[in-house]
Motif scaffolding. Structure first.
Motif, mmCIF file in Angstrom:
data_model
loop_
_atom_site.group_PDB
_atom_site.id
_atom_site.type_symbol
_atom_site.label_atom_id
_atom_site.label_comp_id
_atom_site.label_asym_id
_atom_site.label_seq_id
_atom_site.Cartn_x
_atom_site.Cartn_y
_atom_site.Cartn_z
ATOM 1 N N PHE A 160 0.860 -1.184 0.000
ATOM 2 C CA PHE A 160 0.000 0.000 0.000
ATOM 3 C C PHE A 160 0.892 1.228 0.000
ATOM 4 N N ILE A 161 0.631 2.129 -0.950
ATOM 5 C CA ILE A 161 1.456 3.324 -1.096
ATOM 6 C C ILE A 161 0.582 4.564 -0.911
ATOM 7 N N PRO A 162 0.869 5.401 0.095
ATOM 8 C CA PRO A 162 0.037 6.576 0.363
ATOM 9 C C PRO A 162 0.263 7.682 -0.662
ATOM 10 N N ASN A 163 -0.693 8.597 -0.738
ATOM 11 C CA ASN A 163 -0.585 9.691 -1.716
ATOM 12 C C ASN A 163 0.340 10.818 -1.282
ATOM 13 N N SER A 164 0.928 10.687 -0.101
ATOM 14 C CA SER A 164 1.810 11.739 0.413
ATOM 15 C C SER A 164 3.224 11.671 -0.160
ATOM 16 N N ILE A 165 3.587 10.562 -0.811
ATOM 17 C CA ILE A 165 4.964 10.400 -1.290
ATOM 18 C C ILE A 165 5.243 11.349 -2.457
ATOM 19 N N GLU A 166 6.291 12.134 -2.312
ATOM 20 C CA GLU A 166 6.666 13.117 -3.320
ATOM 21 C C GLU A 166 7.980 12.766 -4.009
ATOM 22 N N HIS A 167 8.843 12.048 -3.304
ATOM 23 C CA HIS A 167 10.187 11.782 -3.827
ATOM 24 C C HIS A 167 10.445 10.275 -3.850
ATOM 25 N N TRP A 168 10.759 9.775 -5.034
ATOM 26 C CA TRP A 168 11.121 8.371 -5.219
ATOM 27 C C TRP A 168 12.542 8.304 -5.738
ATOM 28 N N ARG A 169 13.397 7.540 -5.073
ATOM 29 C CA ARG A 169 14.681 7.213 -5.663
ATOM 30 C C ARG A 169 14.510 5.969 -6.521
ATOM 31 N N GLN A 170 15.476 5.690 -7.345
ATOM 32 C CA GLN A 170 15.344 4.586 -8.292
ATOM 33 C C GLN A 170 15.311 3.224 -7.608
ATOM 34 N N SER A 171 14.640 2.301 -8.264
ATOM 35 C CA SER A 171 14.664 0.873 -7.905
ATOM 36 C C SER A 171 14.126 0.569 -6.516
ATOM 37 N N ALA A 172 13.171 1.341 -6.065
ATOM 38 C CA ALA A 172 12.691 1.199 -4.683
ATOM 39 C C ALA A 172 12.164 -0.199 -4.381
ATOM 40 N N PHE A 173 11.493 -0.827 -5.374
ATOM 41 C CA PHE A 173 10.939 -2.169 -5.167
ATOM 42 C C PHE A 173 11.491 -3.157 -6.207
ATOM 43 N N MET A 174 12.639 -2.913 -6.697
ATOM 44 C CA MET A 174 13.215 -3.748 -7.745
ATOM 45 C C MET A 174 13.447 -5.183 -7.269
ATOM 46 N N SER A 175 13.169 -6.123 -8.164
ATOM 47 C CA SER A 175 13.414 -7.553 -7.913
ATOM 48 C C SER A 175 12.574 -8.118 -6.781
ATOM 49 N N ASP A 176 11.405 -7.530 -6.554
ATOM 50 C CA ASP A 176 10.440 -8.120 -5.621
ATOM 51 C C ASP A 176 9.597 -9.096 -6.448
ATOM 52 N N THR A 177 10.119 -10.261 -6.640
ATOM 53 C CA THR A 177 9.610 -11.172 -7.667
ATOM 54 C C THR A 177 8.239 -11.764 -7.368
ATOM 55 N N ALA A 178 7.767 -11.682 -6.140
ATOM 56 C CA ALA A 178 6.444 -12.208 -5.792
ATOM 57 C C ALA A 178 5.366 -11.128 -5.783
ATOM 58 N N LEU A 179 5.738 -9.888 -6.041
ATOM 59 C CA LEU A 179 4.806 -8.760 -5.921
ATOM 60 C C LEU A 179 3.709 -8.842 -6.984
ATOM 61 N N THR A 180 2.467 -8.929 -6.526
ATOM 62 C CA THR A 180 1.331 -9.021 -7.445
ATOM 63 C C THR A 180 0.343 -7.868 -7.297
ATOM 64 N N THR A 181 0.338 -7.194 -6.144
ATOM 65 C CA THR A 181 -0.668 -6.167 -5.882
ATOM 66 C C THR A 181 -0.009 -4.897 -5.352
ATOM 67 N N ILE A 182 -0.291 -3.773 -6.013
ATOM 68 C CA ILE A 182 0.185 -2.468 -5.568
ATOM 69 C C ILE A 182 -1.032 -1.568 -5.415
ATOM 70 N N LEU A 183 -1.293 -1.120 -4.206
ATOM 71 C CA LEU A 183 -2.459 -0.291 -3.912
ATOM 72 C C LEU A 183 -2.017 1.157 -3.720
ATOM 73 N N PHE A 184 -2.388 2.019 -4.646
ATOM 74 C CA PHE A 184 -2.083 3.436 -4.532
ATOM 75 C C PHE A 184 -3.285 4.156 -3.917
ATOM 76 N N PHE A 197 9.769 -0.636 -10.120
ATOM 77 C CA PHE A 197 9.244 -1.996 -10.013
ATOM 78 C C PHE A 197 9.906 -2.933 -11.034
ATOM 79 N N HIS A 198 11.116 -2.639 -11.381
ATOM 80 C CA HIS A 198 11.838 -3.464 -12.349
ATOM 81 C C HIS A 198 12.042 -4.884 -11.824
ATOM 82 N N ALA A 199 11.857 -5.864 -12.695
ATOM 83 C CA ALA A 199 12.065 -7.274 -12.367
ATOM 84 C C ALA A 199 11.104 -7.794 -11.309
#
Length: 202
Positions: A160-184, A197-199
């Motif tokens: 679950f990702i809140p709407n308050s996030i303003e700054h993302w650095r690269q590859s924050a969730f990279m290679s999370d190979t089981a990730l199926t659901t992202i709730l914004f 969300f690479h890989a």
């Protein structure tokens, strides 16, 4: 060169209300006697690790971080403070505003994170390689996620990702190979940085 390199007769330091103990900052201060109230749970090998972090680890698989230590608010969890420990659950108080680099990196058994409401920044690699983490609810009010903050969390399935996030650095969730659901959260304006969300093959 470390900030206090070869301060051989140094006996005391008073840095209230907030104490920052960066890696190697106190190297070769052989006679240092006291650093009061670590408001930042900080680097391994120094005073905060011995007096604060290690006693918390001895409590068992669940780590409940206190909101204050000796009257000072705990405002941050320092570099690699709990990295590579066999903890399963961590409870972070509302007073903590920043989780620094590798604070919980490679905690292979960490499956539950209870964030406080005051968290603003999660720095680079803070939870890198937490392979037992399955569900992640980032707190509302969080503004910044660091590079590879949750990368290689190969058991992570839902975020679950809140709407308050303003700054993302690269590859924050990279290679999370089981990730199926992202709730914004509704109202989200910024979704990820480069290769966020690479890989994530699932």
């Amino acid at each position: 060169m470390p900030a206090f390199w070869r301060a051989l007769a140094f006996e005391a330091m008073h840095l209230s209300p907030v104490f920052w103990c960066f890696q190697q900052a106190l190297r070769v201060c052989h006679l240092i006697a006291s650093i009061p109230a670590a408001a930042v749970l900080a680097d391994k090998g120094y005073d905060a690790q011995e007096r604060v972090v290690e006693p918390l680890l001895r409590q068992g698989k669940q780590v409940v971080i206190p909101s204050e230590i000796e009257g000072y608010p705990v405002t941050a969890i320092g570099f690699s403070a709990f990295g590579r420990q066999d903890i399963e659950t961590v409870v972070i108080p509302d007073t903590v505003t920043v989780i620094e680099e590798y604070a919980f990196g490679d905690c292979l058994y960490l499956s539950e994170i209870h964030f406080g409401s005051g968290l603003i920044t999660i720095e680079d690699n803070a939870f890198y390689g937490c392979v037992s983490l399955k569900n992640l609810e980032l707190p509302k009010g969080l503004q910044s996620i660091g590079e590879c903050a949750f990368s290689a969390c190969i058991g992570l399935k839902q975020v679950f990702i809140p709407n308050s996030i303003e700054h993302w650095r690269q590859s924050a969730f990279m290679s999370d190979t089981a990730l199926t659901t992202i709730l914004f959260e509704e109202g989200t304006k910024t979704i990820g940085g480069w290769a966020t969300f690479h890989a994530c093959y699932s």
